[in-house]
Write an enzyme that holds these catalytic residues in place. Structure first.
Site, PDB file in Angstrom:
ATOM      1  N   LYS A 271       0.839  -1.201   0.000  1.00 34.34           N
ATOM      2  CA  LYS A 271       0.000   0.000   0.000  1.00 34.34           C
ATOM      3  C   LYS A 271       0.874   1.251   0.000  1.00 34.34           C
ATOM      4  O   LYS A 271       1.960   1.241   0.578  1.00 34.34           O
ATOM      5  CB  LYS A 271      -0.868   0.026   1.270  1.00 34.34           C
ATOM      6  N   ARG A 345     -10.227 -11.527   2.156  1.00 34.08           N
ATOM      7  CA  ARG A 345     -11.164 -12.537   1.655  1.00 34.08           C
ATOM      8  C   ARG A 345     -10.587 -13.951   1.742  1.00 34.08           C
ATOM      9  O   ARG A 345     -11.327 -14.921   1.866  1.00 34.08           O
ATOM     10  CB  ARG A 345     -11.604 -12.177   0.232  1.00 34.08           C
TER      11      ARG A 345
END
Ligand code: BES
Ligand code: MN
Ligand code: ZN
Length: 492
Positions: A271, A345
């Site tokens: 990120k 996920r």
């Protein structure tokens, strides 16, 4: 910091450091709400005018959101605006929180005793006041860290004895929110999978909640490829915490799955700095489910609840997973990793497939899952996606009762299309548009067909850059109140 001791009292005891009263609009004029006659008389005598007039002089308004501080006969008086006659529980929750926050701001760095009197006998309104007062009193501080700030040592709420049950619910729920906030606010070099799991075990001690912690060896044995792979880039190995509350006479089995990324750097798909700064909040879902089961057990709710909290740290390293790696998940399905920043996920998928084996009546997962959901719904509303609309309505009803904002989003059919892979059963990501919906479509692949399931995406509201209403800066504990309300509705 420990939550203040909250008690239900039939009248305010003298000598409190701060007394919080209401200020309502009655046909255009301000009236104080909850002020004991003796106190009102004493103030009027000392300062030569009724409370309302004094309040107006210091700029008090009846408009919700406004507060004013006055000197009282002993200690401070805080007036918190209740608006017009139509007093809803949520408005009272906000007013009580703002009143308590104002009380603390006006108290320097002292530890204070607070009384809250809002003149209501309605248990629902009273419990909202209690919840708001406790939530407004929250602050994160660890001994030795930062300067001392005012804190509440006790909060007395005025109400009838018949409201004792409602108050107990409010207290357990708000304390669970405190716990979730503390977990989220703890820095990630202190709270990582191993210490988070241990802390959860400690918090649930003595409550007849069975806690099992799967370490990396147990995870390997159990075939948890998603959790192990995501955690593989960190020197701090992953954990799966299973906590079960199984009271006699339970009517339903609710399984709560939480995303517990103690830090999400993005992994090899690192990120940028501004996207990474708050990523200690990426365990907010796990914090919510673990705090919720604590409240559920404390309240002795007659519903079976199993919590599965998947904990990992997503880091870039030579052992980190790569874009194009193919993972074998707990369910046996294979997944082509297309972006290591879509790690949540993968952790949830393993927990969901285990959840599916536990004969659940309802599975709820909660996760700071997608930036897309935050872009869609903003910082204060969480997304909700479900296997069907009945399940969605059940959760939305609980959220409304609890006073938390959720908004249903669809899982359109074409989303599954986006997840087709040439080398595995599924890809982990689809195109950027509708990112929250693709994530839900991915998760659905790990929930057994026909099992009622809802997915709560709290990426927006898990973190607050500044305080508002009863929400403190930093970790918010979002989801706890809705999950406890849901358990209460299933226990009926
Ligand atoms: N933890 C983030 C999502 C997030 C974003 C939470 C902002 C809180 C605030 C999640 O793991 C993530 O990075 N998701 C990616 C998915 C993408 C790579 C498909 C995202 O949303 O960008
Ligand atoms: Mn990520
Ligand atoms: Zn994440």
């Amino acid at each position: 910091m420990k939550p203040p001791i909250m008690s239900l009292v039939t009248a305010l005891t003298p000598g409190l450091d701060v007394t919080v009263l209401g200020l309502a609009d009655s046909a255009g004029s301000p009236v104080t709400v909850g002020a004991p006659e003796a106190l009102a008389a004493e103030v009027a005598k000392r300062y030569g005018a009724p409370l309302e007039v004094l309040a107006t002089r210091v700029g008090a308004s009846t408009k919700p959101g406004s507060t004013a501080v006055l000197p009282g006969p002993s200690g401070l008086l805080v007036l918190t605006a209740l608006g017009d006659a139509d007093v809803t529980p949520d408005r009272v929750r906000r007013a009580a929180a703002l009143g308590v926050r104002r009380a603390l701001e006006a108290s320097g760095d002292k530890s204070v005793t607070i009384g809250v009197s809002l003149d209501t006998n309605d248990p629902e309104v009273l419990s909202a006041a209690a919840e708001g007062a406790l939530l407004g009193a929250y602050r994160y501080s660890k001994p030795g860290l930062g300067k001392a700030a005012a804190s509440a040592s006790s909060i007395d709420i005025v109400g009838p004895r018949t409201a004792a049950d409602a108050l107990a619910t409010a207290k357990a729920t708000a304390e669970a929110v405190w716990l979730a906030r503390d977990w989220v606010n703890t820095p990630p070099n202190v709270l990582y999978p191993e210490t988070f799991a241990e802390s959860a075990r400690n918090e649930l001690k003595g409550l007849r909640v069975d806690v099992e912690v799967l370490d990396e060896k147990a995870l390997a044995k159990g075939g948890f490829g998603g959790i192990l792979t995501v955690g593989g880039g960190s020197a701090r190995p992953p954990r799966l915490v299973k906590a079960s509350w199984a009271p006699r006479g339970a009517k339903a089995h609710l399984v709560l799955v939480g995303k517990g990324l103690t830090f999400d750097s993005g992994g090899l798909n690192l990120k940028p700095a501004e996207g990474m700064i708050n990523m200690k909040c990426d365990m907010g879902g796990a914090a919510a489910v673990l705090a919720a089961i604590k409240a559920i057990a404390q309240l002795g709710l007659r519903v079976k609840v199993t919590v599965l909290a998947g904990m990992a740290e997503n880091m870039p390293s030579s052992t980190a997973f790569r874009p194009s790696d193919v993972l074998t998940m707990h369910s046996g399905k294979t997944v082509e990793n297309t972006n290591s920043d879509a790690e949540g996920r993968l952790v949830l998928a393993d927990a969901l497939s285990l959840a599916g084996q536990l004969a659940p009546d309802l599975i709820i997962d909660i996760a700071t899952l997608t930036g897309a959901c935050q872009i869609a719904l903003g910082d204060r509303t969480a997304g909700l996606m479900a296997s069907d609309d009945d399940v969605a309505d059940t959760v939305l009803d609980a959220a409304e009762m609890a006073g938390e904002a959720f908004w249903q989003l669809p899982i359109p059919e074409e989303m599954a299309e986006h997840l087709k892979s040439d080398v595995a059963d599924l890809k982990s990501t689809g195109p950027r548009p509708g990112g929250a919906l693709t994530a839900a479509a991915f998760l659905r692949e790990f929930v057994p067909e026909g099992t009622p399931w809802a997915h709560l995406d709290i990426a927006g509201p898990a973190w607050a850059d500044k305080p508002y209403d009863y929400v403190s800066k930093g970790g918010t504990g979002v989801g706890v109140r809705t999950l406890v309300a849901l358990a209460r509705s299933l226990a009926r």
